[in-house]
Write a protein that holds these residues in place. Structure first.
Motif, short mmCIF file in Angstrom:
data_model
loop_
_atom_site.label_atom_id
_atom_site.label_comp_id
_atom_site.label_asym_id
_atom_site.label_seq_id
_atom_site.Cartn_x
_atom_site.Cartn_y
_atom_site.Cartn_z
N TYR A 22 3.11 4.42 -5.29
CA TYR A 22 3.12 4.90 -3.90
C TYR A 22 3.20 6.42 -3.87
O TYR A 22 2.53 7.08 -3.07
N LYS A 23 4.03 7.01 -4.76
CA LYS A 23 4.20 8.46 -4.79
C LYS A 23 2.90 9.16 -5.16
O LYS A 23 2.54 10.18 -4.56
N LYS A 24 2.18 8.61 -6.14
CA LYS A 24 0.91 9.22 -6.56
C LYS A 24 -0.12 9.13 -5.43
O LYS A 24 -0.86 10.09 -5.16
N LEU A 25 -0.16 7.98 -4.76
CA LEU A 25 -1.09 7.81 -3.64
C LEU A 25 -0.77 8.81 -2.53
O LEU A 25 -1.66 9.44 -1.96
N LEU A 26 0.52 8.96 -2.26
CA LEU A 26 0.96 9.89 -1.22
C LEU A 26 0.54 11.32 -1.55
O LEU A 26 0.00 12.04 -0.70
N ASN A 27 0.75 11.74 -2.78
CA ASN A 27 0.42 13.10 -3.18
C ASN A 27 -1.08 13.39 -3.12
O ASN A 27 -1.49 14.51 -2.79
N GLU A 28 -1.88 12.38 -3.44
CA GLU A 28 -3.33 12.60 -3.45
C GLU A 28 -3.95 12.55 -2.05
O GLU A 28 -5.02 13.09 -1.82
N VAL A 29 -3.27 11.89 -1.13
CA VAL A 29 -3.77 11.82 0.25
C VAL A 29 -3.31 13.03 1.07
O VAL A 29 -3.95 13.42 2.04
N LYS A 30 -2.22 13.65 0.62
CA LYS A 30 -1.65 14.78 1.36
C LYS A 30 -2.68 15.88 1.59
O LYS A 30 -3.55 16.11 0.76
N LYS A 32 -3.49 19.36 4.70
CA LYS A 32 -2.96 20.18 5.79
C LYS A 32 -2.60 19.30 6.98
O LYS A 32 -3.30 18.33 7.28
N LYS A 33 -1.51 19.64 7.65
CA LYS A 33 -1.03 18.90 8.82
C LYS A 33 -0.81 17.42 8.50
O LYS A 33 -1.15 16.54 9.27
N PHE A 34 -0.28 17.17 7.30
CA PHE A 34 -0.03 15.80 6.87
C PHE A 34 1.02 15.14 7.75
O PHE A 34 2.05 15.74 8.07
N ASP A 35 0.76 13.91 8.14
CA ASP A 35 1.67 13.15 9.00
C ASP A 35 2.11 11.91 8.23
O ASP A 35 1.36 10.95 8.07
N PHE A 36 3.35 11.93 7.74
CA PHE A 36 3.83 10.83 6.90
C PHE A 36 3.89 9.51 7.67
O PHE A 36 3.59 8.45 7.11
N ILE A 37 4.27 9.57 8.95
CA ILE A 37 4.38 8.34 9.75
C ILE A 37 3.01 7.66 9.86
O ILE A 37 2.88 6.45 9.70
#
Length: 246
Positions: A22-30, A32-37
Motif C-alpha cells: 500500500y505504501k509503495k502504491l501511495l508513493n507512486e500515485v502521489k 501535486k495537490k495530492f488528496d489522500f482521502i
C-alpha cells in the motif's frame, strides 16, 4: 472521489505486474495537490468492484480468468444471474461484481468455480446496454426525492427531473435510466409518467400495463364495432348454445 486516482492506481499496478505494498502504491500515485482521502476512496472503490485485490497488505490486479459472453437475466438487491449465450449455463454474480449492469444487458463475464453446483461470475465489461425503463415508488432520502425500482436492486436512484413535475413520497412512477454508474445506486433516472399512489392496486396494475406497452383503452373503431354487435341483438339467440364463462 476523483476518477484520475483510479486510472493512476491501475496504471501503477499494470506497470509492476505483481503485488505492491500500500505504501509503495501511495508513493507512486502521489503528485501535486495530492488528496489522500480521494486516493483511499479510489482504492476502496476499485477493490469493491473487483478491479484490484488486496492480500496480506499487498495490492494487485486480479488474475485473468476465462470470460464468457452472457446476457444478464435477473438482478435484485444483492446479486444477479447471467446466462451464457453459448451453453445457456447461468452464473451467480454477487452484487458488488455486477458493475451496474441491468437485465437484458450483454456482458462479458469472468467465470470462476462456485461454492455450489454452478460457477460464479464477475462482470468485466458491459458490451451492450439493453435496459432503460422501469416502474418504481418515489421515496424521500436525506431530503431528496428518489425512485426505488419495483424489481432490480432496491437502492433508491437519483432523479434528474425531480423538481420539474409534481411528485410526492409514495407515488408510483414510470422512470428511465439516463446515466449509468458503476453500480446500481449510482444510476441517474428521470420520471416519464406518474400513475398515482402506489398503495392503490389499480395504480400498480396500470404501471405494469404501461411498462409492457399495453394500453387499457380500446381504439374508437373497436368500441364502435362492439356497440354495433351489442345493439343488433344477434348475440342473444346464440347464448343457449355457448358455454357461459361470465
Amino acid at each position: 472521489m476523483r476518477p484520475d486516482y483510479c486510472k493512476k492506481i491501475l496504471a501503477v499496478l499494470k506497470k509492476h505486474g505483481k503485488p505492491v505494498s500500500y505504501k509503495k502504491l501511495l508513493n507512486e500515485v502521489k503528485g501535486k495537490k495530492f488528496d489522500f482521502i480521494s486516493f483511499s476512496a479510489a482504492v476502496q472503490e476499485l477493490e469493491r468492484c473487483g478491479q484490484i485485490v488486496s492480500t496480506k497488505g499487498r495490492i494487485a490486479l486480479p488474475k485473468k480468468q476465462k470470460t464468457r459472453l452472457c446476457r444478464l437475466v435477473r438482478v435484485n438487491r444483492t446479486f444477479g444471474f447471467a446466462k451464457d449465450q453459448e451453453t445457456e449455463a447461468e452464473y451467480f454474480i454477487p452484487g458488488k461484481f455486477l458493475m451496474g449492469a441491468m437485465p437484458g444487458d450483454l456482458v462479458s463475464v469472468e467465470v470462476s468455480p462456485g461454492s455450489g453446483n454452478s460457477d460464479d461470475g464477475r462482470v468485466v465489461e458491459i458490451l451492450e446496454e439493453n435496459f432503460s425503463r422501469f416502474t418504481g415508488n418515489i421515496v424521500v432520502e436525506y431530503g431528496y426525492l428518489k425512485v426505488v425500482p419495483d424489481s432490480l436492486s432496491k437502492f433508491p436512484m437519483a432523479l434528474e427531473n425531480a423538481g420539474d413535475i409534481p411528485l410526492k413520497e409514495g407515488d408510483k412512477v414510470l422512470a428511465e435510466v439516463v446515466f449509468r454508474g458503476k453500480n446500481h445506486s449510482s444510476h441517474i433516472c428521470r420520471v416519464v409518467s406518474v400513475f398515482g399512489s402506489s398503495l392503490k392496486a389499480s395504480v400498480c396494475a396500470l404501471s405494469v400495463l404501461e411498462l409492457n406497452g399495453v394500453t387499457p383503452l380500446f381504439p374508437d373503431e373497436v368500441i364502435a364495432e362492439a356497440k354495433a354487435v351489442s345493439h343488433s341483438g344477434s348475440v342473444y339467440p346464440e347464448v343457449k348454445d355457448r358455454t357461459d364463462l361470465r
